[in-house]
Every structure is written in structure tokens, then in C-alpha cells.
Design a protein around this motif. Structure first.
Motif, PDB file in Angstrom:
ATOM      1  N   ASN A  82       3.181 -12.026  10.023  1.00  0.00           N
ATOM      2  CA  ASN A  82       3.899 -10.798  10.265  1.00  0.00           C
ATOM      3  C   ASN A  82       2.848  -9.623   9.826  1.00  0.00           C
ATOM      4  O   ASN A  82       2.470  -9.299   8.926  1.00  0.00           O
ATOM      5  CB  ASN A  82       5.069 -10.676   9.150  1.00  0.00           C
ATOM      6  N   THR A  83       2.601  -8.837  11.001  1.00  0.00           N
ATOM      7  CA  THR A  83       1.646  -7.622  10.540  1.00  0.00           C
ATOM      8  C   THR A  83       2.352  -6.303  10.290  1.00  0.00           C
ATOM      9  O   THR A  83       1.915  -5.166  10.486  1.00  0.00           O
ATOM     10  CB  THR A  83       0.794  -7.429  11.888  1.00  0.00           C
ATOM     11  N   ARG A  84       3.566  -6.504  10.595  1.00  0.00           N
ATOM     12  CA  ARG A  84       4.476  -4.960   9.942  1.00  0.00           C
ATOM     13  C   ARG A  84       3.741  -4.397   8.509  1.00  0.00           C
ATOM     14  O   ARG A  84       3.409  -4.991   7.605  1.00  0.00           O
ATOM     15  CB  ARG A  84       5.819  -5.292   9.497  1.00  0.00           C
ATOM     16  N   PRO A  85       3.568  -3.038   8.834  1.00  0.00           N
ATOM     17  CA  PRO A  85       3.107  -2.444   7.694  1.00  0.00           C
ATOM     18  C   PRO A  85       4.161  -2.482   6.471  1.00  0.00           C
ATOM     19  O   PRO A  85       5.237  -2.760   6.846  1.00  0.00           O
ATOM     20  CB  PRO A  85       3.019  -1.168   7.961  1.00  0.00           C
ATOM     21  N   ALA A  86       3.650  -2.189   5.364  1.00  0.00           N
ATOM     22  CA  ALA A  86       4.645  -2.275   4.149  1.00  0.00           C
ATOM     23  C   ALA A  86       5.678  -1.333   4.391  1.00  0.00           C
ATOM     24  O   ALA A  86       5.448  -0.138   5.071  1.00  0.00           O
ATOM     25  CB  ALA A  86       3.585  -1.817   2.922  1.00  0.00           C
ATOM     26  N   ALA A  87       6.745  -1.510   3.841  1.00  0.00           N
ATOM     27  CA  ALA A  87       7.903  -0.749   4.067  1.00  0.00           C
ATOM     28  C   ALA A  87       7.625   0.706   3.622  1.00  0.00           C
ATOM     29  O   ALA A  87       7.016   0.857   2.628  1.00  0.00           O
ATOM     30  CB  ALA A  87       9.520  -1.244   3.306  1.00  0.00           C
ATOM     31  N   ARG A  88       8.358   1.646   3.726  1.00  0.00           N
ATOM     32  CA  ARG A  88       8.030   3.166   3.406  1.00  0.00           C
ATOM     33  C   ARG A  88       8.355   3.310   1.934  1.00  0.00           C
ATOM     34  O   ARG A  88       7.554   4.075   1.288  1.00  0.00           O
ATOM     35  CB  ARG A  88       8.917   4.089   4.135  1.00  0.00           C
ATOM     36  N   THR A  89       9.256   2.214   1.339  1.00  0.00           N
ATOM     37  CA  THR A  89       9.384   2.445  -0.208  1.00  0.00           C
ATOM     38  C   THR A  89       8.395   1.636  -0.950  1.00  0.00           C
ATOM     39  O   THR A  89       8.568   1.656  -2.092  1.00  0.00           O
ATOM     40  CB  THR A  89      10.870   1.787  -0.421  1.00  0.00           C
ATOM     41  N   ALA A  90       7.341   1.208  -0.253  1.00  0.00           N
ATOM     42  CA  ALA A  90       6.193   0.421  -0.997  1.00  0.00           C
ATOM     43  C   ALA A  90       5.690   1.443  -1.920  1.00  0.00           C
ATOM     44  O   ALA A  90       5.628   2.620  -1.832  1.00  0.00           O
ATOM     45  CB  ALA A  90       5.354  -0.016   0.068  1.00  0.00           C
ATOM     46  N   PRO A  91       5.121   0.849  -3.069  1.00  0.00           N
ATOM     47  CA  PRO A  91       4.332   1.887  -4.195  1.00  0.00           C
ATOM     48  C   PRO A  91       3.409   2.820  -3.534  1.00  0.00           C
ATOM     49  O   PRO A  91       2.760   2.547  -2.303  1.00  0.00           O
ATOM     50  CB  PRO A  91       3.537   0.805  -4.786  1.00  0.00           C
ATOM     51  N   VAL A  92       3.422   3.840  -3.756  1.00  0.00           N
ATOM     52  CA  VAL A  92       2.352   5.017  -3.172  1.00  0.00           C
ATOM     53  C   VAL A  92       1.208   4.722  -3.231  1.00  0.00           C
ATOM     54  O   VAL A  92       0.351   5.206  -2.391  1.00  0.00           O
ATOM     55  CB  VAL A  92       2.937   6.298  -4.091  1.00  0.00           C
ATOM     56  N   ALA A  93       0.695   4.183  -4.381  1.00  0.00           N
ATOM     57  CA  ALA A  93      -0.789   3.752  -4.241  1.00  0.00           C
ATOM     58  C   ALA A  93      -1.409   2.888  -3.264  1.00  0.00           C
ATOM     59  O   ALA A  93      -2.427   2.720  -3.197  1.00  0.00           O
ATOM     60  CB  ALA A  93      -1.123   3.285  -5.642  1.00  0.00           C
ATOM     61  N   ALA A  94      -0.446   2.211  -2.594  1.00  0.00           N
ATOM     62  CA  ALA A  94      -0.957   1.157  -1.566  1.00  0.00           C
ATOM     63  C   ALA A  94      -1.645   2.039  -0.395  1.00  0.00           C
ATOM     64  O   ALA A  94      -1.271   3.219  -0.141  1.00  0.00           O
ATOM     65  CB  ALA A  94       0.366   0.432  -0.982  1.00  0.00           C
ATOM     66  N   PRO A  95      -2.687   1.738   0.052  1.00  0.00           N
ATOM     67  CA  PRO A  95      -3.575   2.403   1.185  1.00  0.00           C
ATOM     68  C   PRO A  95      -2.394   2.231   2.197  1.00  0.00           C
ATOM     69  O   PRO A  95      -1.853   1.361   2.861  1.00  0.00           O
ATOM     70  CB  PRO A  95      -4.730   1.352   1.149  1.00  0.00           C
ATOM     71  N   ALA A  96      -2.643   3.529   3.094  1.00  0.00           N
ATOM     72  CA  ALA A  96      -1.763   3.589   4.383  1.00  0.00           C
ATOM     73  C   ALA A  96      -2.240   2.795   5.328  1.00  0.00           C
ATOM     74  O   ALA A  96      -3.360   2.171   5.473  1.00  0.00           O
ATOM     75  CB  ALA A  96      -2.134   4.954   4.773  1.00  0.00           C
ATOM     76  N   PRO A  97      -1.271   1.730   6.067  1.00  0.00           N
ATOM     77  CA  PRO A  97      -1.673   0.858   7.060  1.00  0.00           C
ATOM     78  C   PRO A  97      -2.299   1.669   8.360  1.00  0.00           C
ATOM     79  O   PRO A  97      -1.874   2.552   8.319  1.00  0.00           O
ATOM     80  CB  PRO A  97      -0.314   0.179   7.354  1.00  0.00           C
ATOM     81  N   VAL A  98      -3.217   1.059   8.772  1.00  0.00           N
ATOM     82  CA  VAL A  98      -3.679   1.671   9.819  1.00  0.00           C
ATOM     83  C   VAL A  98      -2.943   1.472  11.109  1.00  0.00           C
ATOM     84  O   VAL A  98      -2.681   2.375  11.886  1.00  0.00           O
ATOM     85  CB  VAL A  98      -5.153   0.805  10.619  1.00  0.00           C
ATOM     86  N   LEU A  99      -2.143   0.518  11.177  1.00  0.00           N
ATOM     87  CA  LEU A  99      -1.306   0.272  12.313  1.00  0.00           C
ATOM     88  C   LEU A  99       0.153   1.278  12.217  1.00  0.00           C
ATOM     89  O   LEU A  99       0.782   1.164  11.370  1.00  0.00           O
ATOM     90  CB  LEU A  99      -0.725  -1.181  12.308  1.00  0.00           C
ATOM     91  N   ALA A 100       0.266   2.105  13.113  1.00  0.00           N
ATOM     92  CA  ALA A 100       1.376   2.958  13.301  1.00  0.00           C
ATOM     93  C   ALA A 100       2.578   2.152  13.651  1.00  0.00           C
ATOM     94  O   ALA A 100       2.503   1.369  14.351  1.00  0.00           O
ATOM     95  CB  ALA A 100       1.073   4.155  14.131  1.00  0.00           C
ATOM     96  N   GLN A 101       3.549   2.725  13.101  1.00  0.00           N
ATOM     97  CA  GLN A 101       4.923   2.237  13.115  1.00  0.00           C
ATOM     98  C   GLN A 101       5.174   2.179  14.928  1.00  0.00           C
ATOM     99  O   GLN A 101       5.796   1.311  15.277  1.00  0.00           O
ATOM    100  CB  GLN A 101       6.131   3.151  12.521  1.00  0.00           C
ATOM    101  N   ALA A 102       4.956   3.088  15.567  1.00  0.00           N
ATOM    102  CA  ALA A 102       5.304   3.504  16.828  1.00  0.00           C
ATOM    103  C   ALA A 102       4.535   2.163  17.774  1.00  0.00           C
ATOM    104  O   ALA A 102       4.964   2.062  18.838  1.00  0.00           O
ATOM    105  CB  ALA A 102       4.798   4.704  17.323  1.00  0.00           C
ATOM    106  N   ASP A 103       3.541   1.570  17.230  1.00  0.00           N
ATOM    107  CA  ASP A 103       2.835   0.628  17.992  1.00  0.00           C
ATOM    108  C   ASP A 103       3.316  -0.817  18.096  1.00  0.00           C
ATOM    109  O   ASP A 103       2.938  -1.621  18.704  1.00  0.00           O
ATOM    110  CB  ASP A 103       1.284   0.722  17.522  1.00  0.00           C
ATOM    111  N   PHE A 104       4.400  -1.097  17.415  1.00  0.00           N
ATOM    112  CA  PHE A 104       4.847  -2.245  17.164  1.00  0.00           C
ATOM    113  C   PHE A 104       5.415  -2.733  18.747  1.00  0.00           C
ATOM    114  O   PHE A 104       5.519  -3.974  18.982  1.00  0.00           O
ATOM    115  CB  PHE A 104       5.977  -2.456  16.231  1.00  0.00           C
ATOM    116  N   GLN A 105       6.033  -1.926  19.307  1.00  0.00           N
ATOM    117  CA  GLN A 105       6.505  -2.139  20.635  1.00  0.00           C
ATOM    118  C   GLN A 105       5.341  -2.536  21.545  1.00  0.00           C
ATOM    119  O   GLN A 105       5.322  -3.605  22.461  1.00  0.00           O
ATOM    120  CB  GLN A 105       7.316  -0.931  21.388  1.00  0.00           C
TER     121      GLN A 105
END
Ligand code: URA
Length: 303
Positions: A82-105
Motif C-alpha cells: 500500500n503506497t498511500r501516504p500517511a493519513a493527515r493526522t499522522a505525527p507532524v514530525a513525519a517527513p512529507a510523502p512525495v506522492l501527492a494525494q491527487a496522484d492516486f487515481q
């Protein structure tokens, strides 16, 4: 200096001459010699064939040999997960995922894309910042039907300008080596890269970039259906085989990568830009490409 015929061919590929060839040498490109020296058979005879599977496959077949059971699937970005980025509620310290939400389609579309659709989908991809710096995306050279598939690393400056993989200095060396063993790009060999956009200043690909691009490579390999896979450089090896060791340690064995249910014999070699730096290494790279050709011949003979 008198050379073996094999060395002479290598030197010719490197534009070094003139050469004197020892009489009575076996021609490394000769069919009879190649049958004798078929690398798969040779490495099996020495009990060396490592079977690593599945890397690209979505099945969970366990590796056939414990020595090769390094958690390939866990490490390989091409493995199903599952390559989904962490949910938006993930700890703030987590590095931002490169993959943008819009690209899942887009990721979903790529999974069932046909060959001719992939380049357009790569063009539509803005999953990471490299997309805003690129001149062109670089998707592939060659198409399904090419029996050997080479996986490289990422486009450089020349490839970014041309939109074609391996056209710069390292590409010219690769093309010369292929031609020296009788292989033609686009006919015998298709070429794809781990990344489809040029990393700034040709720096190494980052893990999250490799991850973000991995669905393209996975689908390309499924559609190309290679008979023989040649992974050039550590990023291609890590991405497809999931092996982290130095290329020098991994060379000279034949691996198996499972692509969509098919076991594909796989050879690993140095990246051509590394070969540019040393004559000795160039010779090794030449041998690896020759091994890929002989492997293909031995497979064709069995059919
Ligand atoms: N290096 C690569 O790995 N790929 C290219 O396309 C060019 C240089």
C-alpha cells in the motif's frame, strides 16, 4: 600486444586499436562457444544460481533458496504494497510523502495501462518536485517484443533534453557495447529507467522518488515481458531485485525476478557511467552484456 579474440572485441567496442589477435582463440560470440559457456548453465554447475522471487510479482511465493531470502519484498519498491501516504493526522514530525494525494487515481490507471498510454501518464505525473524541473519525461526506448530489457537509473541532462534514455556519454558507451555483441536497441533491447525525470544536478535518486515512480516501472516490466532482464547500477538492482549489496558482489550470478507470474532470468551489472571511468570495469560490463545475450540464446534454443 597480442589479445584474445574476446579482448579484441572489447577493445574495438572501446575504440582502442590496432590489435593483434592470438590464433586459435574461441570466438566469444560464436554459437558453439556460447552454448558451451551459457552463463546460466555455468553458474548452475557451480551451484551459484541465486533465485530471488517474487520481486515484481504480486504473489507471495517464498524464495527458493534461503541465501536469497533477504527480505526482498519488504525492500523492493516494486513489491506490492500500500503506497498511500500517511493519513493527515499522522505525527507532524513525519517527513512529507512525495506522492501527492491527487496522484492516486493516476497510480490506479497505470496498473492496467497499455504500453502506448504509459508515456502520457508519465507526462501527467507531478508526484514529486522533479516534474517541475524537467524538460522532458524519459519513459522508454523500445517496446514490447524486445527480448532483453535493460533497467537503468534515471535520465541525465542529455536524456532530459532528448526525452530518450541513454543518449548521453554513458548511453553511447552502452549502445557501443550492445552493438559489439550484436544487439540492437529497440529491436533486441528495450531500455527503461527507475526514475522517469532527471534528478537535479544528476544526484542520486532518493528512496521516496523511487517509490513514487515505481508503479511506472512495474507496469512497464509487465508489458515488456522480458525474456532476459539486465539491471545496470545499484538503483536498478535495489528497485527490481531488492538487493543492497555492491554490484561487484552481485555480478556473475543469474537471478530470477518474477514479473506478473513469469520467472525472468536476470543479470546485474555496473551502471554505464561507472564503466566510463575505467577500462577494467568496461571489460566487465561488456562481459555482462555478452552473458545476457548468451542467456537469451540458450533460452531460444530450448524453445
Ligand atoms: N543514466 C541512466 O541510468 N539512464 C539514462 O537514461 C541515462 C543515464
Amino acid at each position: 600486444m597480442a589479445l584474445t579474440r574476446e579482448q579484441s572485441l572489447i577493445w574495438q567496442a572501446m575504440n582502442i586499436g590496432p590489435q593483434w589477435i592470438l590464433r586459435g582463440e574461441e570466438d566469444p560470440l560464436d554459437d558453439v562457444a556460447s552454448a558451451k559457456a551459457a552463463p546460466a548453465a555455468a553458474s548452475q554447475a557451480h551451484g551459484q544460481t541465486a533465485v530471488v522471487r517474487p520481486t515484481v510479482s504480486s504473489t507471495a511465493t517464498p524464495p527458493a533458496r534461503p541465501a536469497a531470502t533477504i527480505p526482498v519484498n519488504a525492500r523492493s519498491p516494486l513489491a506490492n504494497r500500500n503506497t498511500r501516504p500517511a493519513a493527515r493526522t499522522a505525527p507532524v514530525a513525519a517527513p512529507a510523502p512525495v506522492l501527492a494525494q491527487a496522484d492516486f487515481q493516476l497510480v490506479e490507471k497505470v496498473k492496467t495501462a497499455q504500453w502506448d498510454e504509459i508515456a502520457k501518464m508519465v507526462d501527467a505525473c507531478h508526484a514529486c518536485p522533479m516534474s517541475s524541473d524537467r524538460t522532458h519525461t524519459v519513459t522508454a526506448d523500445g517496446a514490447p517484443g524486445c527480448p532483453i530489457v535493460i533497467v537503468g537509473e534515471a535520465p541525465g541532462r542529455d536524456e532530459d533534453i532528448a526525452g530518450i534514455p541513454f543518449v548521453g556519454k554513458s548511453g553511447q558507451l552502452l549502445t557501443a557495447i550492445l552493438e559489439a555483441v550484436g544487439l540492437t536497441r529497440k529491436k533486441d533491447v528495450a531500455i527503461v529507467n527507475v526514475l522517469k525525470c532527471r534528478p537535479p544536478k544528476n544526484r542520486n535518486p532518493k528512496p521516496d522518488e523511487i517509490e513514487a515512480c515505481s508503479h511506472f516501472l512495474k507496469r512497464q516490466l509487465e508489458l515488456l515481458e522480458p525474456k532476459v532482464l539486465l539491471l545496470m547500477g545499484s538503483f536498478a538492482i535495489q528497485s527490481v531485485l531488492g538487493r543492497m549489496e555492491a554490484v561487484s558482489k552481485l555480478r556473475n550470478e543469474t537471478y530470477t525476478v518474477n514479473i506478473a507470474g513469469r520467472d525472468v532470468p536476470t543479470i546485474v551489472s555496473y551502471h554505464p557511467s561507472y564503466l566510463l571511468r575505467s577500462l577494467v570495469e568496461k571489460e566487465k560490463g561488456w562481459h555482462d552484456v555478452l552473458r545476457a545475450r548468451k542467456l537469451l540464446e540458450s533460452l531460444d534454443k530450448k524453445q
